[in-house]
Scaffold this motif. Structure first.
Motif, mmCIF file in Angstrom:
data_model
loop_
_atom_site.group_PDB
_atom_site.id
_atom_site.type_symbol
_atom_site.label_atom_id
_atom_site.label_comp_id
_atom_site.label_asym_id
_atom_site.label_seq_id
_atom_site.Cartn_x
_atom_site.Cartn_y
_atom_site.Cartn_z
ATOM 1 N N ASP A 68 0.830 -1.206 0.000
ATOM 2 C CA ASP A 68 0.000 0.000 0.000
ATOM 3 C C ASP A 68 0.864 1.256 0.000
ATOM 4 O OD1 ASP A 68 -2.339 -1.482 0.038
ATOM 5 O OD2 ASP A 68 -2.604 -1.350 2.211
ATOM 6 N N ALA A 69 1.990 1.189 0.720
ATOM 7 C CA ALA A 69 2.859 2.359 0.844
ATOM 8 C C ALA A 69 3.506 2.722 -0.485
ATOM 9 C CB ALA A 69 3.935 2.103 1.898
ATOM 10 N N VAL A 70 4.008 1.725 -1.215
ATOM 11 C CA VAL A 70 4.698 2.060 -2.470
ATOM 12 C C VAL A 70 3.724 2.592 -3.507
ATOM 13 C CG1 VAL A 70 6.577 0.437 -2.033
ATOM 14 C CG2 VAL A 70 4.609 -0.323 -3.384
ATOM 15 N N GLU A 71 2.509 2.057 -3.535
ATOM 16 C CA GLU A 71 1.522 2.584 -4.474
ATOM 17 C C GLU A 71 1.172 4.030 -4.133
ATOM 18 O OE1 GLU A 71 -3.031 1.852 -6.156
ATOM 19 O OE2 GLU A 71 -2.331 0.753 -4.386
ATOM 20 N N ALA A 72 0.883 4.284 -2.866
ATOM 21 C CA ALA A 72 0.514 5.642 -2.453
ATOM 22 C C ALA A 72 1.655 6.620 -2.709
ATOM 23 C CB ALA A 72 0.141 5.652 -0.972
ATOM 24 N N GLY A 73 2.877 6.176 -2.488
ATOM 25 C CA GLY A 73 4.017 7.051 -2.661
ATOM 26 C C GLY A 73 4.188 7.528 -4.097
ATOM 27 N N ILE A 188 10.233 7.428 -11.246
ATOM 28 C CA ILE A 188 10.174 7.368 -9.798
ATOM 29 C C ILE A 188 10.098 5.897 -9.430
ATOM 30 C CG2 ILE A 188 7.678 7.868 -9.921
ATOM 31 C CD1 ILE A 188 9.875 8.577 -6.850
ATOM 32 N N GLY A 189 11.138 5.415 -8.807
ATOM 33 C CA GLY A 189 11.153 4.064 -8.272
ATOM 34 C C GLY A 189 11.159 4.150 -6.760
ATOM 35 N N LEU A 190 10.330 3.368 -6.099
ATOM 36 C CA LEU A 190 10.185 3.468 -4.648
ATOM 37 C C LEU A 190 10.145 2.072 -4.041
ATOM 38 C CD1 LEU A 190 7.925 5.993 -2.795
ATOM 39 C CD2 LEU A 190 7.897 3.606 -2.107
ATOM 40 N N LEU A 191 10.938 1.880 -2.985
ATOM 41 C CA LEU A 191 11.030 0.607 -2.279
ATOM 42 C C LEU A 191 10.686 0.830 -0.815
ATOM 43 C CD1 LEU A 191 14.570 -0.354 -3.650
ATOM 44 C CD2 LEU A 191 12.356 -0.967 -4.674
ATOM 45 N N ALA A 192 9.988 -0.134 -0.217
ATOM 46 C CA ALA A 192 9.609 0.010 1.186
ATOM 47 C C ALA A 192 9.755 -1.299 1.934
ATOM 48 C CB ALA A 192 8.165 0.514 1.300
ATOM 49 N N LEU A 193 10.165 -1.179 3.190
ATOM 50 C CA LEU A 193 10.196 -2.287 4.154
ATOM 51 C C LEU A 193 9.267 -1.896 5.285
ATOM 52 C CD1 LEU A 193 11.608 -4.977 5.129
ATOM 53 C CD2 LEU A 193 13.215 -3.477 6.351
ATOM 54 N N ASP A 194 8.212 -2.675 5.498
ATOM 55 C CA ASP A 194 7.230 -2.289 6.512
ATOM 56 C C ASP A 194 7.582 -2.842 7.893
ATOM 57 O OD1 ASP A 194 6.295 -4.975 6.577
ATOM 58 O OD2 ASP A 194 4.762 -4.562 5.066
ATOM 59 N N ALA A 195 6.768 -2.494 8.892
ATOM 60 C CA ALA A 195 7.037 -2.893 10.275
ATOM 61 C C ALA A 195 6.996 -4.402 10.458
ATOM 62 C CB ALA A 195 6.026 -2.215 11.209
ATOM 63 N N GLY A 197 8.340 -6.397 8.415
ATOM 64 C CA GLY A 197 9.541 -6.929 7.781
ATOM 65 C C GLY A 197 9.352 -7.365 6.349
ATOM 66 N N ASP A 198 8.263 -6.921 5.711
ATOM 67 C CA ASP A 198 7.989 -7.293 4.325
ATOM 68 C C ASP A 198 8.341 -6.162 3.367
ATOM 69 O OD1 ASP A 198 6.995 -9.882 4.837
ATOM 70 O OD2 ASP A 198 5.062 -9.036 5.441
ATOM 71 N N LEU A 199 8.782 -6.554 2.173
ATOM 72 C CA LEU A 199 9.214 -5.613 1.146
ATOM 73 C C LEU A 199 8.189 -5.500 0.021
ATOM 74 C CD1 LEU A 199 12.834 -6.971 0.900
ATOM 75 C CD2 LEU A 199 12.345 -4.569 1.410
ATOM 76 N N ALA A 200 8.190 -4.355 -0.643
ATOM 77 C CA ALA A 200 7.435 -4.157 -1.877
ATOM 78 C C ALA A 200 8.108 -3.035 -2.647
ATOM 79 C CB ALA A 200 5.972 -3.822 -1.604
ATOM 80 N N GLY A 201 7.789 -2.941 -3.942
ATOM 81 C CA GLY A 201 8.371 -1.891 -4.757
ATOM 82 C C GLY A 201 7.423 -1.437 -5.848
ATOM 83 N N ALA A 202 7.624 -0.207 -6.318
ATOM 84 C CA ALA A 202 6.822 0.345 -7.409
ATOM 85 C C ALA A 202 7.711 1.211 -8.281
ATOM 86 C CB ALA A 202 5.656 1.165 -6.866
ATOM 87 N N CYS A 203 7.377 1.269 -9.552
ATOM 88 C CA CYS A 203 8.159 2.051 -10.513
ATOM 89 C C CYS A 203 7.203 2.602 -11.556
ATOM 90 C CB CYS A 203 9.207 1.145 -11.154
ATOM 91 S SG CYS A 203 10.381 1.986 -12.235
ATOM 92 N N THR A 204 7.294 3.906 -11.861
ATOM 93 C CA THR A 204 6.365 4.505 -12.816
ATOM 94 C C THR A 204 7.032 5.667 -13.536
ATOM 95 O OG1 THR A 204 4.173 5.504 -13.070
ATOM 96 C CG2 THR A 204 5.324 5.936 -11.007
ATOM 97 N N THR A 205 6.678 5.867 -14.814
ATOM 98 C CA THR A 205 7.372 6.850 -15.634
ATOM 99 C C THR A 205 6.552 7.258 -16.853
ATOM 100 O OG1 THR A 205 9.431 7.232 -16.866
ATOM 101 C CG2 THR A 205 8.482 5.046 -17.007
ATOM 102 N N SER A 206 6.886 8.417 -17.392
ATOM 103 C CA SER A 206 6.379 8.792 -18.714
ATOM 104 C C SER A 206 7.434 8.543 -19.776
ATOM 105 C CB SER A 206 5.956 10.268 -18.734
ATOM 106 O OG SER A 206 7.017 11.107 -18.323
ATOM 107 N N GLY A 207 8.539 7.960 -19.387
ATOM 108 C CA GLY A 207 9.561 7.548 -20.337
ATOM 109 C C GLY A 207 10.435 8.682 -20.830
ATOM 110 N N ALA A 208 11.357 8.331 -21.686
ATOM 111 C CA ALA A 208 12.283 9.320 -22.238
ATOM 112 C C ALA A 208 11.526 10.357 -23.066
ATOM 113 C CB ALA A 208 13.332 8.626 -23.104
#
Length: 325
Positions: A68-73, A188-195, A197-208
């Motif tokens: 949830d955190a990486v999506e919101a971020g 924008i690439g974003l990585l999170a470790l929650d309380a 101890g689990d990881l998730a990641g998100a990456c989004t762009t309009s490209g070059a």
């Protein structure tokens, strides 16, 4: 055996006599005790990662999930027209179309992705729907748009007056020469470790900026622009996507951490791999950030100028990445 038992008794006795713990006991206690992880924590690329981290932290600080955190971020820069390399207001392609790529990955290796998506402000949320509501990993183009509309995402014009004006100026010469750290810091690439101890990641762009119509970079490709392994860590990339795809860069970073390298050292080795594979890196920028299960983080890039944002219980800061050239 008897001599060993005698040694243990003497060690315990010495500890009792001095009112403390013997060196022998400290050694074994340290070997058995696992270091405490720095969690929760969030890390993201570039200065637009600072507000993205704040949004992610609102969830992490309330014991919310990393997913949830990486999506919101990353939804923050997606919706910000002043961030010209992500989402709404992003630089268009050569035909004046804003086309978006995004992917997301959770602790269980579930992942979703969209590429060459138009008219949808939040491709990261569409990518999550692909992950959760379809048997597929990636949807592209018109199919991704139809799926997004079926899920209730509004169709919008993503080309702002500022981006349209810049595109019109570009058309006068139509030269494709992206400026590193400006036109090709496109993610924008974003990585999170929650309380938990689990990881998730998100990456989004309009490209070059001013890419060929239909071009897709590394950002929506699992293993290239983003990779998460909940046993080891997570990594994400920024810069020229073609170079990252050729080395499956983010997966490489995670596998290097599996071999025991620190996040920063793993990012450095991945950058060096790209530099060996590429004929000329003078005008090429690629950077990686990584986060491991202990909450340790790091980044590395080819040229000076890449930075990344970090937020945890102790600090919120923008860090200038170490670089090779």
């Amino acid at each position: 055996m008897n001599s060993r038992r005698k040694f243990l008794r003497l060690s315990a006795l010495s500890a009792t006599l001095v009112g403390g713990i013997s060196p022998f006991q400290r050694i074994w206690a340290g070997a058995l005790e696992k270091p405490k992880a720095n969690k929760p924590i969030v890390i993201s690329t570039w200065d637009h990662g600072m507000p993205a981290n704040e949004a992610a932290w609102q969830i992490l600080s309330q014991n919310g999930s990393a997913l949830d955190a990486v999506e919101a971020g990353v939804r923050v820069p997606e919706a910000d027209p002043n961030v010209r390399t992500v989402g709404y207001g992003g630089f268009p392609d050569r035909e004046g179309k804003v086309t978006l790529d995004a992917c997301i990955m959770d602790k269980d290796s579930n992942c979703g992705s969209v590429a060459f998506l138009q008219h949808i402000k939040h491709p990261i949320s569409v990518a999550r729907k692909v992950m959760e509501d379809t048997p597929h990993v990636m949807l592209v183009g018109e199919g991704a748009l139809q799926f997004a509309l079926s899920k209730g995402f509004p169709k919008e014009n993503l080309l702002t007056p500022a981006s349209e004006k810049d595109w019109q100026n570009w058309l006068k010469e139509s030269k494709y020469r992206p400026v590193i750290n400006i036109e090709n810091h496109d993610t924008i690439g974003l990585l999170a470790l929650d309380a938990n101890g689990d990881l998730a990641g998100a990456c989004t762009t309009s490209g070059a900026a001013y890419k060929m119509h239909g071009r897709v970079g590394d950002s929506p490709i699992i293993g290239a622009g983003l990779y998460v392994d909940n046993e080891i860590g997570a990594a994400t990339a920024t810069g020229l996507g073609e170079a990252v795809v050729r080395t499956v860069g983010s997966h490489l970073v995670v596998e290097l951490m599996r071999q025991g390298l620190s996040p920063e050292k793993a990012c450095q080795k991945a950058v060096e791999r790209i530099m060996v594979k590429q004929k000329n890196v003078k005008d090429l920028q690629v950077g990686f950030i990584a986060l491991n299960k202990q909450g340790e983080y790091g980044g590395y890039c080819i040229h000076r100028g890449f930075n990344y944002a970090v937020k945890d219980h102790r600090t919120s800061q923008l860090i200038d990445s170490k670089f090779k050239m």
